[in-house]
Scaffold this motif. Structure first.
Motif, PDB file in Angstrom:
ATOM      1  N   GLN A  99      -0.929  10.239  -9.179  1.00 28.98           N
ATOM      2  CA  GLN A  99      -1.131   8.838  -9.548  1.00 28.98           C
ATOM      3  C   GLN A  99      -0.704   8.510 -10.984  1.00 28.98           C
ATOM      4  O   GLN A  99      -0.645   7.347 -11.349  1.00 28.98           O
ATOM      5  N   GLY A 105       0.804  -1.225   0.000  1.00 22.57           N
ATOM      6  CA  GLY A 105       0.000   0.000   0.000  1.00 22.57           C
ATOM      7  C   GLY A 105       0.833   1.269   0.000  1.00 22.57           C
ATOM      8  O   GLY A 105       0.297   2.370  -0.062  1.00 22.57           O
ATOM      9  N   GLN A 160      -1.083  -7.100 -11.098  1.00 26.20           N
ATOM     10  CA  GLN A 160      -1.014  -5.650 -10.898  1.00 26.20           C
ATOM     11  C   GLN A 160       0.245  -5.057 -11.548  1.00 26.20           C
ATOM     12  O   GLN A 160       0.172  -4.054 -12.262  1.00 26.20           O
ATOM     13  N   LYS A 181       4.441   1.101  -3.941  1.00 23.63           N
ATOM     14  CA  LYS A 181       5.653   0.497  -4.521  1.00 23.63           C
ATOM     15  C   LYS A 181       5.458   0.121  -5.989  1.00 23.63           C
ATOM     16  O   LYS A 181       6.282   0.478  -6.838  1.00 23.63           O
ATOM     17  N   THR A 182       4.364  -0.592  -6.304  1.00 19.36           N
ATOM     18  CA  THR A 182       4.166  -1.057  -7.682  1.00 19.36           C
ATOM     19  C   THR A 182       4.001   0.128  -8.638  1.00 19.36           C
ATOM     20  O   THR A 182       4.610   0.154  -9.718  1.00 19.36           O
ATOM     21  N   THR A 183       3.187   1.086  -8.242  1.00 18.77           N
ATOM     22  CA  THR A 183       2.993   2.280  -9.075  1.00 18.77           C
ATOM     23  C   THR A 183       4.331   2.994  -9.281  1.00 18.77           C
ATOM     24  O   THR A 183       4.644   3.444 -10.387  1.00 18.77           O
TER      25      THR A 183
HETATM   26  P1  GDP Z   1       1.776  -1.134  -3.328  1.00 22.45           P
HETATM   27  O1  GDP Z   1       0.839  -2.024  -2.564  1.00 22.45           O
HETATM   28  O2  GDP Z   1       2.846  -0.603  -2.427  1.00 22.45           O
HETATM   29  O3  GDP Z   1       2.309  -1.739  -4.568  1.00 22.45           O
HETATM   30  O4  GDP Z   1       0.918   0.167  -3.716  1.00 22.45           O
HETATM   31  P2  GDP Z   1       0.302   0.643  -5.113  1.00 22.45           P
HETATM   32  O5  GDP Z   1       1.366   0.923  -6.093  1.00 22.45           O
HETATM   33  O6  GDP Z   1      -0.779  -0.288  -5.518  1.00 22.45           O
HETATM   34  O7  GDP Z   1      -0.322   2.059  -4.683  1.00 22.45           O
HETATM   35  C1  GDP Z   1      -1.346   2.193  -3.725  1.00 22.45           C
HETATM   36  C2  GDP Z   1      -2.192   3.410  -4.080  1.00 22.45           C
HETATM   37  O8  GDP Z   1      -1.427   4.604  -3.920  1.00 22.45           O
HETATM   38  C3  GDP Z   1      -2.686   3.424  -5.520  1.00 22.45           C
HETATM   39  O9  GDP Z   1      -4.013   3.867  -5.545  1.00 22.45           O
HETATM   40  C4  GDP Z   1      -1.760   4.440  -6.213  1.00 22.45           C
HETATM   41  O10 GDP Z   1      -2.366   5.073  -7.319  1.00 22.45           O
HETATM   42  C5  GDP Z   1      -1.536   5.419  -5.076  1.00 22.45           C
HETATM   43  N1  GDP Z   1      -0.299   6.188  -5.248  1.00 22.45           N
HETATM   44  C6  GDP Z   1       0.959   5.732  -5.455  1.00 22.45           C
HETATM   45  N2  GDP Z   1       1.835   6.757  -5.531  1.00 22.45           N
HETATM   46  C7  GDP Z   1       1.127   7.901  -5.367  1.00 22.45           C
HETATM   47  C8  GDP Z   1       1.475   9.312  -5.328  1.00 22.45           C
HETATM   48  O11 GDP Z   1       2.626   9.735  -5.449  1.00 22.45           O
HETATM   49  N3  GDP Z   1       0.445  10.189  -5.116  1.00 22.45           N
HETATM   50  C9  GDP Z   1      -0.849   9.771  -4.961  1.00 22.45           C
HETATM   51  N4  GDP Z   1      -1.778  10.699  -4.758  1.00 22.45           N
HETATM   52  N5  GDP Z   1      -1.202   8.468  -4.977  1.00 22.45           N
HETATM   53  C10 GDP Z   1      -0.235   7.543  -5.189  1.00 22.45           C
END
Ligand code: GDP
Length: 299
Positions: free
Chosen positions: A280, A114, A150, A117-119
């Motif tokens: 995002q 959450g 994902q 990381k993936t994004t």
């Molecule tokens: P992971 O579980 O760590 O891989 O997290 P994700 O990559 O799935 O991101 C979790 C949520 O955070 C998603 O809805 C992304 O779009 C959001 N997110 C990631 N980076 C940013 C950012 O820099 N700004 C904003 N506002 N949202 C972000």
């Protein structure tokens, strides 16, 4: 963005400016500043460091009548923040990748679920491609249901290949395959998406250590959610003990009204913030610049 930190540091400047710059005045103002910075989620040790630096700059300063004291105090606070944010060692990622004799350059990403990381991996892949580098992603989070799909979805959108195995497979083996794939095709960079979990338990630590041993990454990047404030600094410290962190990417700075994590994390683990996530979209990744951050607080 960062409204709270700006407000706290601003009110400190107001208070000291109305008095002579004597040790007692500075001490009193610093006492209030300490509480305010802690409220803005700045880590305790960073607060101490900031206080020391501000004190050193202000106490004993001779101020002539008519001098703009407010400007002097604001400058001291600004300089102290900038000093605390300035890393001992800077990393120019493109330069570092290009200066490695052989390909690929391997980057392992660690962080909690959450955190973004993936994004962030997709954003960085996009950024590296824009800089003319070839990228492949290793789907080494074989633990969390949906993680592979994902990362594939993001990778498809930014036009990058993913090397994957099935769920439950050895994450280090996936990373190893991705490196072999890159070697065979002369691809510049391998980005390894490791599993996150919700806490740093023994399993996760062992997994991280094994990936590090097998792939010998050129860089380990911690991805942390700036909205998690102080606890993201604690997470970074724990990961840093398991696998040495070389750099940090802080996500969601666009939504962070406090700014404490950004101000504390580099100082807490001795690794620079390389990028910040500011939205995002895949272009919403900004190389971190401490002067830009300081301007956001005081500007
Ligand atoms: P992971 O579980 O760590 O891989 O997290 P994700 O990559 O799935 O991101 C979790 C949520 O955070 C998603 O809805 C992304 O779009 C959001 N997110 C990631 N980076 C940013 C950012 O820099 N700004 C904003 N506002 N949202 C972000």
């Amino acid at each position: 963005m960062l409204g709270k930190l700006k407000e706290k540091l601003g009110s400190f400047v107001e208070r000291v400016s109305q008095t002579e710059i004597s040790e007692k005045d500075v001490e009193n103002a610093l006492w209030d500043l300490e509480i305010e910075l802690l409220e803005a989620d700045v880590a305790l040790e960073t607060v101490e460091e900031l206080k020391e630096r501000i004190k050193e700059k202000l106490v004993g300063q001779k101020v002539k009548i008519g001098t703009n004291k407010k400007a002097i105090v604001e400058n001291a606070v600004r300089e102290a923040v900038l000093e605390v944010l300035t890393p001992e060692k800077r990393i120019d990622l493109i330069e570092l990748i290009r200066s490695k004799g052989e390909k690929p350059f391997v980057i392992a990403f660690v962080g909690f679920n959450g955190s973004g990381k993936t994004t962030t991996i997709a954003k960085l892949a996009h950024w590296l491609k824009k800089n003319g580098l070839g990228v492949v992603i290793a789907a080494s989070d074989t633990f969390r249901a949906g993680a592979i799909e994902q990362v594939e979805e993001h990778a498809k959108r930014v036009g990058v290949k993913v090397i994957k195995h099935s769920y439950g497979a050895d994450p280090a083996a996936v990373a190893y395959d991705a490196i072999q794939h890159a070697k065979a095709r002369n691809i510049d960079v391998v980005l390894i998406d490791t599993a996150g979990r919700n806490e740093l338990n023994r399993n996760l630590m062992d997994e991280m250590k094994k990936i590090a041993r097998v792939t010998n990454p050129d860089l380990v990047i911690f991805v942390g959610d700036s909205l998690a404030g102080n606890s993201v600094v604690e997470q970074a410290k724990q990961f840093n003990e398991a696998v040495k962190i070389d750099g940090v990417i802080l996500t969601k700075l666009d939504a962070d009204a406090r700014g404490g994590a950004a101000l504390s994390i580099s100082h807490a683990i001795g690794a620079p913030i390389l990028f910040v996530g500011v939205g995002q979209g895949y272009d919403d990744l900004r190389p971190f610049d401490e002067k830009w951050f300081v301007e956001r607080i005081f500007g």
